[in-house]
Scaffold this motif. Sequence first.
Motif, mmCIF file in Angstrom:
data_model
loop_
_atom_site.group_PDB
_atom_site.id
_atom_site.type_symbol
_atom_site.label_atom_id
_atom_site.label_comp_id
_atom_site.label_asym_id
_atom_site.label_seq_id
_atom_site.Cartn_x
_atom_site.Cartn_y
_atom_site.Cartn_z
ATOM 1 N N THR A 1 0.896 -1.200 0.063
ATOM 2 C CA THR A 1 0.028 -0.058 -0.014
ATOM 3 C C THR A 1 0.860 1.318 0.118
ATOM 4 O OG1 THR A 1 -1.623 -1.060 1.315
ATOM 5 C CG2 THR A 1 -1.798 1.239 1.197
ATOM 6 N N ILE A 2 1.903 1.233 0.862
ATOM 7 C CA ILE A 2 2.857 2.487 0.934
ATOM 8 C C ILE A 2 3.427 2.461 -0.414
ATOM 9 C CG2 ILE A 2 4.759 3.329 2.020
ATOM 10 C CD1 ILE A 2 3.941 1.810 4.448
ATOM 11 N N MET A 3 3.950 1.419 -1.032
ATOM 12 C CA MET A 3 4.747 1.811 -2.314
ATOM 13 C C MET A 3 3.840 2.293 -3.500
ATOM 14 S SD MET A 3 6.917 -1.733 -2.836
ATOM 15 C CE MET A 3 7.312 -1.270 -4.620
ATOM 16 N N LEU A 4 2.609 1.642 -3.386
ATOM 17 C CA LEU A 4 1.545 2.404 -4.398
ATOM 18 C C LEU A 4 1.164 3.797 -3.952
ATOM 19 C CD1 LEU A 4 -0.811 -0.762 -4.434
ATOM 20 C CD2 LEU A 4 0.661 0.039 -6.417
ATOM 21 N N MET A 5 1.010 4.173 -2.651
ATOM 22 C CA MET A 5 0.960 5.500 -2.350
ATOM 23 C C MET A 5 2.027 6.403 -3.024
ATOM 24 S SD MET A 5 -0.707 5.201 1.416
ATOM 25 C CE MET A 5 -1.117 6.932 1.560
ATOM 26 N N ARG A 6 3.099 6.084 -2.941
ATOM 27 C CA ARG A 6 4.362 6.801 -2.985
ATOM 28 C C ARG A 6 4.523 6.865 -4.709
ATOM 29 N NH1 ARG A 6 8.721 6.472 0.136
ATOM 30 N NH2 ARG A 6 9.858 7.725 -1.332
ATOM 31 N N LYS A 7 3.947 5.936 -5.439
ATOM 32 C CA LYS A 7 3.825 5.931 -6.667
ATOM 33 C C LYS A 7 2.475 6.813 -7.308
ATOM 34 C CE LYS A 7 6.904 1.999 -7.611
ATOM 35 N NZ LYS A 7 7.828 2.807 -8.434
ATOM 36 N N GLY A 8 1.798 7.096 -6.560
ATOM 37 C CA GLY A 8 0.638 7.677 -7.151
ATOM 38 C C GLY A 8 -0.568 6.608 -7.876
ATOM 39 N N ARG A 9 -0.528 5.448 -7.122
ATOM 40 C CA ARG A 9 -1.151 4.319 -7.848
ATOM 41 C C ARG A 9 -2.398 4.105 -7.055
ATOM 42 N NH1 ARG A 9 2.266 0.788 -10.428
ATOM 43 N NH2 ARG A 9 3.771 1.724 -11.497
#
Length: 570
Positions: A478-486
């Motif tokens: 989730t954090i990875m996706l948030m950082r990528k704006g996904r």
Amino acid sequence: MNSLVLAVIGVAMMAAGYFLYSKFLSKRVYKLNAEFKTPSHEFHDGVDFVPTNKYVLWGHHFTSVAGAAPIIGPAVAVIWGWLPAFLWVVFGTVFLAGMHDLGSLWASARNKGQSIGTLSGRYIGARGRNLFLAVIFLLLLMVVAAFAVVISGLLVAQPGAVIPTWGALIVALGVGQAIYRFKMNLAVVSIVGVAALYGLILLGDSYPIELPDPMMGMNPQGFWIVLLFIYAAIASILPVWVLLQPRDYINGIQLFIGLGILYGSVMLATPTVVAPVWNDNVPADTPSIVPLLFVTIACGAISGAHGIIASGTTSKQLDRETDARFIGYFGAVGEGLLAVGAIIATTAGFQSLQEWEGVYESFSSGGVPVFVEGGGAIMNAGLGIPAGLSATILATMAVLFAATTMDTCMRLKRFVIQEIGQLAGVRLGTVVATLLATGLGLALTFSQGGDGSGGLLIWPLFGTTNQLMAALTLVILTIMLMRKGRPFLPVLIPGLFVLVMSTWAAIVQLGTFYANGEWLLLTIDIAIIIAAAWVLVESVVAMAQARKLPREPEDEEALTAEERLPSERR
């Protein structure tokens, strides 16, 4: 209820999940890119990093993640009734397991093939990473020790499985050489390899091998356990293409054929599900269905161990990033189909409700032996396969599933030990780390006596630990996706559900361990809850920061050599 209805619904929903939901995840959430240079090409070393045909890698991943757990969990959980187990397996596979496995594989591939434990340090900090690694190590220790006990028990109970179990190693070595050294046609190699495996099953059924007691100073089960650990240690050191990968691939095909035989038998015999839809007459020792259902069935619905395997070995062999959909999501579908098959075998493989209740006299009654018994009866009724041969086929399936998970987890445990050593400022070589991994596993397994019962000593913690691991992995994604704006809600919402249920189950178990005076389990359970809570706090802080930080670029980000595992550095 006709079991054929369950089989059709289960297969249809999982097929829809693969063809529809996994496509959405691949295009909109993870945005898989066929042109992305995967770690297997960037760090190709012929040992751990090996670009691999997606069908071969699927076989490795599927059999590694499946193990015996998708048989054991459902075979136990049907004590609450077949409907709760069936719904959790089907919906869990479609919306949780496939998404989790695909995401773990994608995340690792996008970060130099790093494990999810190492990756956590990047997104939630060093403290969270250290606690994450501790949970991962404990989980791997549980799996390796417990599966050694399960396999050895099956080899003793079903001596017809001995020849195909060990003969599969010779077949795997031949398959590896044929594919990689002699560049033979994959389809031809696959057909010959599967034919050889089934030939070994027929041979084993005709010539069962029962060891004398004692055997080299040990009882038969203890001897098999030692032999299994020696095999797993050797397999974890060899290049993946020599034994681990071809063994898993050919086993995967054979096991899928075995599932086909089981499902085909259901179609022909159409046995009636004799177990209740919802069991109101559970044995006195049966815990509450909520939250225990969601940790009793882990593999087959969602499993944290899958994230460790996907990011530990599978990501290092991924040829193209777009292959992750087939390998990760469809690998979870294969395990879900096995779990549905286990539910059918343990609820429709009996003549009457009274016979079923006679088997399920306590909460711990279900397991692999019930799957073998019930599934064998269905195969005998549907295809006329003799009861003994049916039992040999299913027992061999269970053994090969468990063995492939055991050897993969031994390799992963070696990686984790090397990383822990790195954090402590000690560089551990492959052989030393493997000896440590093997020694710790043997010490736990024989801690309660020569029969290896110590391997199951901390197994009661597996369900909660495994599901907490899955929840924490989804938090990292989730954090990875948030950082990528996904889009991140398809990952966050299931992650929160699993986190609540697994934490709740861990707290419930505290009371059980305290009441039974099981102080070791109580202490470890408390430590796991504290570690999970700490990682969660670190993750919440990271999520809050992720909304304020600039978006990460779509391509991979550079990592220093120090950030990689010792085994990953060149």
